[in-house]
Motif scaffolding. Structure first.
Motif, PDB file in Angstrom:
ATOM      1  N   MET A   1      31.471  39.047  49.556  1.00  0.00           N
ATOM      2  CA  MET A   1      32.553  39.374  48.636  1.00  0.00           C
ATOM      3  C   MET A   1      32.164  38.928  47.232  1.00  0.00           C
ATOM      4  N   ALA A   2      32.225  39.792  46.254  1.00  0.00           N
ATOM      5  CA  ALA A   2      31.760  39.520  44.898  1.00  0.00           C
ATOM      6  C   ALA A   2      32.452  38.338  44.257  1.00  0.00           C
ATOM      7  N   VAL A   3      33.697  38.084  44.656  1.00  0.00           N
ATOM      8  CA  VAL A   3      34.455  37.013  44.031  1.00  0.00           C
ATOM      9  C   VAL A   3      33.809  35.648  44.253  1.00  0.00           C
ATOM     10  N   LYS A   4      32.981  35.510  45.275  1.00  0.00           N
ATOM     11  CA  LYS A   4      32.332  34.236  45.567  1.00  0.00           C
ATOM     12  C   LYS A   4      31.432  33.782  44.441  1.00  0.00           C
TER      13      LYS A   4
ATOM     14  N   SER B   1      48.095  35.629  38.610  1.00  0.00           N
ATOM     15  CA  SER B   1      47.487  36.871  39.080  1.00  0.00           C
ATOM     16  C   SER B   1      46.160  36.608  39.793  1.00  0.00           C
ATOM     17  N   VAL B   2      45.386  35.670  39.288  1.00  0.00           N
ATOM     18  CA  VAL B   2      44.117  35.312  39.936  1.00  0.00           C
ATOM     19  C   VAL B   2      44.372  34.725  41.324  1.00  0.00           C
ATOM     20  N   GLU B   3      45.370  33.848  41.436  1.00  0.00           N
ATOM     21  CA  GLU B   3      45.663  33.221  42.733  1.00  0.00           C
ATOM     22  C   GLU B   3      46.113  34.263  43.764  1.00  0.00           C
ATOM     23  N   ILE B   4      46.873  35.251  43.322  1.00  0.00           N
ATOM     24  CA  ILE B   4      47.324  36.294  44.257  1.00  0.00           C
ATOM     25  C   ILE B   4      46.150  37.117  44.768  1.00  0.00           C
ATOM     26  N   ILE B   5      45.252  37.500  43.868  1.00  0.00           N
ATOM     27  CA  ILE B   5      44.082  38.278  44.300  1.00  0.00           C
ATOM     28  C   ILE B   5      43.191  37.452  45.216  1.00  0.00           C
ATOM     29  N   LEU B   6      42.973  36.188  44.887  1.00  0.00           N
ATOM     30  CA  LEU B   6      42.177  35.322  45.757  1.00  0.00           C
ATOM     31  C   LEU B   6      42.817  35.218  47.140  1.00  0.00           C
TER      32      LEU B   6
ATOM     33  N   LEU C   1      45.540  44.044  37.219  1.00  0.00           N
ATOM     34  CA  LEU C   1      44.269  44.756  37.026  1.00  0.00           C
ATOM     35  C   LEU C   1      43.252  43.868  36.327  1.00  0.00           C
ATOM     36  N   TRP C   2      43.725  43.079  35.361  1.00  0.00           N
ATOM     37  CA  TRP C   2      42.842  42.133  34.668  1.00  0.00           C
ATOM     38  C   TRP C   2      42.241  41.145  35.666  1.00  0.00           C
ATOM     39  N   ALA C   3      43.091  40.612  36.559  1.00  0.00           N
ATOM     40  CA  ALA C   3      42.610  39.634  37.539  1.00  0.00           C
ATOM     41  C   ALA C   3      41.551  40.244  38.452  1.00  0.00           C
ATOM     42  N   ILE C   4      41.786  41.473  38.869  1.00  0.00           N
ATOM     43  CA  ILE C   4      40.813  42.166  39.725  1.00  0.00           C
ATOM     44  C   ILE C   4      39.498  42.340  38.986  1.00  0.00           C
ATOM     45  N   ASP C   5      39.557  42.734  37.730  1.00  0.00           N
ATOM     46  CA  ASP C   5      38.337  42.927  36.932  1.00  0.00           C
ATOM     47  C   ASP C   5      37.590  41.620  36.713  1.00  0.00           C
ATOM     48  N   ILE C   6      38.330  40.564  36.336  1.00  0.00           N
ATOM     49  CA  ILE C   6      37.681  39.294  35.990  1.00  0.00           C
ATOM     50  C   ILE C   6      37.029  38.651  37.210  1.00  0.00           C
ATOM     51  N   LEU C   7      37.540  39.005  38.398  1.00  0.00           N
ATOM     52  CA  LEU C   7      36.961  38.479  39.643  1.00  0.00           C
ATOM     53  C   LEU C   7      35.852  39.380  40.191  1.00  0.00           C
ATOM     54  N   GLY C   8      35.520  40.431  39.455  1.00  0.00           N
ATOM     55  CA  GLY C   8      34.426  41.302  39.863  1.00  0.00           C
ATOM     56  C   GLY C   8      34.735  42.191  41.045  1.00  0.00           C
ATOM     57  N   LEU C   9      35.993  42.602  41.177  1.00  0.00           N
ATOM     58  CA  LEU C   9      36.418  43.380  42.341  1.00  0.00           C
ATOM     59  C   LEU C   9      36.906  44.784  41.986  1.00  0.00           C
ATOM     60  N   SER C  10      36.576  45.254  40.817  1.00  0.00           N
ATOM     61  CA  SER C  10      37.104  46.539  40.338  1.00  0.00           C
ATOM     62  C   SER C  10      36.817  47.693  41.289  1.00  0.00           C
ATOM     63  N   GLU C  11      35.675  47.675  41.922  1.00  0.00           N
ATOM     64  CA  GLU C  11      35.285  48.776  42.803  1.00  0.00           C
ATOM     65  C   GLU C  11      36.009  48.726  44.158  1.00  0.00           C
ATOM     66  N   GLU C  12      36.667  47.638  44.432  1.00  0.00           N
ATOM     67  CA  GLU C  12      37.280  47.465  45.748  1.00  0.00           C
ATOM     68  C   GLU C  12      38.772  47.759  45.773  1.00  0.00           C
ATOM     69  N   TYR C  13      39.336  48.065  44.601  1.00  0.00           N
ATOM     70  CA  TYR C  13      40.776  48.327  44.528  1.00  0.00           C
ATOM     71  C   TYR C  13      41.042  49.671  43.858  1.00  0.00           C
ATOM     72  N   HIS C  14      42.101  50.323  44.301  1.00  0.00           N
ATOM     73  CA  HIS C  14      42.539  51.575  43.698  1.00  0.00           C
ATOM     74  C   HIS C  14      43.914  51.359  43.078  1.00  0.00           C
ATOM     75  N   ALA C  15      44.048  51.785  41.829  1.00  0.00           N
ATOM     76  CA  ALA C  15      45.320  51.622  41.124  1.00  0.00           C
ATOM     77  C   ALA C  15      45.975  52.968  40.896  1.00  0.00           C
ATOM     78  N   SER C  16      47.268  53.050  41.161  1.00  0.00           N
ATOM     79  CA  SER C  16      48.016  54.277  40.896  1.00  0.00           C
ATOM     80  C   SER C  16      49.235  53.945  40.041  1.00  0.00           C
ATOM     81  N   VAL C  17      49.677  54.939  39.273  1.00  0.00           N
ATOM     82  CA  VAL C  17      50.827  54.757  38.383  1.00  0.00           C
ATOM     83  C   VAL C  17      52.098  55.301  39.022  1.00  0.00           C
ATOM     84  N   LYS C  18      51.981  56.413  39.767  1.00  0.00           N
ATOM     85  CA  LYS C  18      53.137  56.997  40.448  1.00  0.00           C
ATOM     86  C   LYS C  18      52.819  57.149  41.933  1.00  0.00           C
TER      87      LYS C  18
END
Length: 426
Positions: free
Chosen positions: A1-4, A46-51, A80-97
């Motif tokens: 996992m990249a977050v490590k 936000s970081v704690e929730i993603i972790l 989204l910032w937390a996901i990016d800063i933890l290096g997990l951008s490729e592992e999550y999908h974000a939708s608006v609607k």
């Protein structure tokens, strides 16, 4: 996992390192994170929730604000910032609607809800797992803790170790519901209260403009600086009692109280009857309030029984003299009632006596209503926003009962006579 490969010190400010440890060790179930602007409490949350989602494949999250329209530009972007800063951008999908973030591999979700109508905030069905994390951003925007409890009762079920985050900048007034509530939460063993401000955050995270604005306000208006940037409750100037301490009074302390004072404010119609017991330390000028009965619609017989349980030796009770018939009934039922003498100026003099004490210590477990009334009692303002000179006659039952209990002390207190100004001064 990249977050490590991510160092915690690179994504969370130093003031939140201890918070990270207690969350990791599952030491508490609720976290109240308060502070000033730029303290990065929302970033840490936000970081704690993603972790947590990365660690537990059954963990999902619900993130709330009072209004739905504020979600996208605040907590959604924050997650989204937390996901990016933890290096997990490729592992999550974000939708608006709908407004939602999904972990692609497992289907775990972060959903966002507005709470304009708390009773309609229903528990969400997750493809996998349950709502392990609940986050109230800007919780002070909600109208009351009752609203929050209504939502928690719906969302807070379905699995173990549910964790709730409350983040906010403390409102200016000590009587704001969230400032009152956090003092009640602070004494719970399952709650962690954390305070932070921008001074612990690396300057490169905030930028020089932010820091310069903060330092300028510090020089020009220190009260505003303390409130906005340091997250302090500076008050509005309307608070009547600024010397209240809310804490448990121990049994060891109670055992040393040699002269108990008792007061009784009668209830009228929908108003509650309030009985109080307290101890006054003359040497240190400290008042300890440790017992109460606070209830509306209580018959004199039931009130007498309740008072006798707290006062088995039938010590004297100083009661409001405005209801002689009620006092006589209490006497007939066996209570040792002494009528408060009151008189012109007794309210102002009594409140001034209480204000001048070194400390008024109220036990929130034994006296929740006393705590609420003393902490939230404020002067009212006129239509122009100016403070009125008289004390409001509402939500003050415990205050009146306390004045009656201390009447002999209050009447014996020294008063300073103000000399009349000469005619040429007027």
């Amino acid at each position: 996992m990249a977050v490590k490969n991510i160092q915690l010190t690179n994504v969370v400010a130093p003031s939140f390192h201890e918070l990270h440890k207690v969350i990791k060790d599952v030491l508490y179930s609720s976290y109240w994170l308060k502070g000033g602007r730029g303290s990065t409490k929302s970033s840490a949350t936000s970081v704690e929730i993603i972790l947590g989602i990365e660690k537990d494949p059954l963990a999902n999250a619900v993130v709330l604000r009072k209004t739905a329209e504020s979600l996208r530009e605040s907590v959604y972007e924050q997650m989204l910032w937390a996901i990016d800063i933890l290096g997990l951008s490729e592992e999550y999908h974000a939708s608006v609607k709908p407004l939602r973030i999904t972990k692609i591999k497992t289907g775990q979700r972060i959903i966002f809800k507005g709470a304009e109508k708390p009773k309609k905030v229903k528990a969400s069905k997750f493809r996998r797992g349950y709502a392990k994390y609940i986050w109230y951003e800007e919780v002070d925007e909600f109208n009351s803790m009752a609203e929050v409890r209504t939502i928690n009762q719906s969302l807070g079920r379905g699995g173990p170790n549910i964790t709730i985050f409350y983040t906010f900048n403390p409102p200016e007034s000590a009587t704001n519901w969230v400032n009152v509530e956090i003092e009640q939460q602070r004494i719970r063993k399952d709650v962690y209260v954390h305070h932070s401000d921008y001074t612990t955050v690396p300057i490169e995270w905030l930028g020089e403009v932010f820091v310069n604005e903060a330092e300028h306000l510090k020089k020009t208006n220190v009260d505003k600086y303390n409130h906005e940037y340091m997250g302090e409750i500076t008050g509005t100037g309307a608070e009547v009692f600024k010397n209240v301490t809310v804490r448990a009074i121990t049994d060891d302390e109670l055992s040393t109280f040699d002269k108990i004072r008792r007061g009784l404010d009668h209830g009228y119609a929908g108003d509650p009857m309030h009985y109080t017991e307290n101890y006054f330390d003359k040497t240190r000028r400290k008042l300890y309030i440790f017992a109460e009965i606070h209830k509306a619609g209580l018959s004199n017989l039931k009130a007498t029984d309740a008072i006798k349980r707290l006062n088995p030796d039938n010590g004297a009770v100083t009661a409001d003299s405005a209801e002689p018939r009620t006092n006589n009934e209490f006497k007939d039922l066996g209570l040792k009632i002494e009528k408060a003498k009151k008189g012109p100026g007794s309210i102002e003099h009594g409140i001034k006596f209480l204000q001048d004490l070194e400390e008024i210590i109220i036990d929130p477990y034994r006296c929740p209503n006393t705590k609420r009334e003393f902490v939230t009692y404020e002067l009212e303002r006129d239509s122009n926003g100016n403070l009125r000179g008289d004390y409001p006659d509402k939500n003050n039952h415990s205050i009146d009962a306390t004045r009656y209990a201390l009447e002999t002390l209050i009447k014996g207190a020294k008063t300073v006579k103000i000399k009349q100004k000469p005619k040429w001064y007027q």
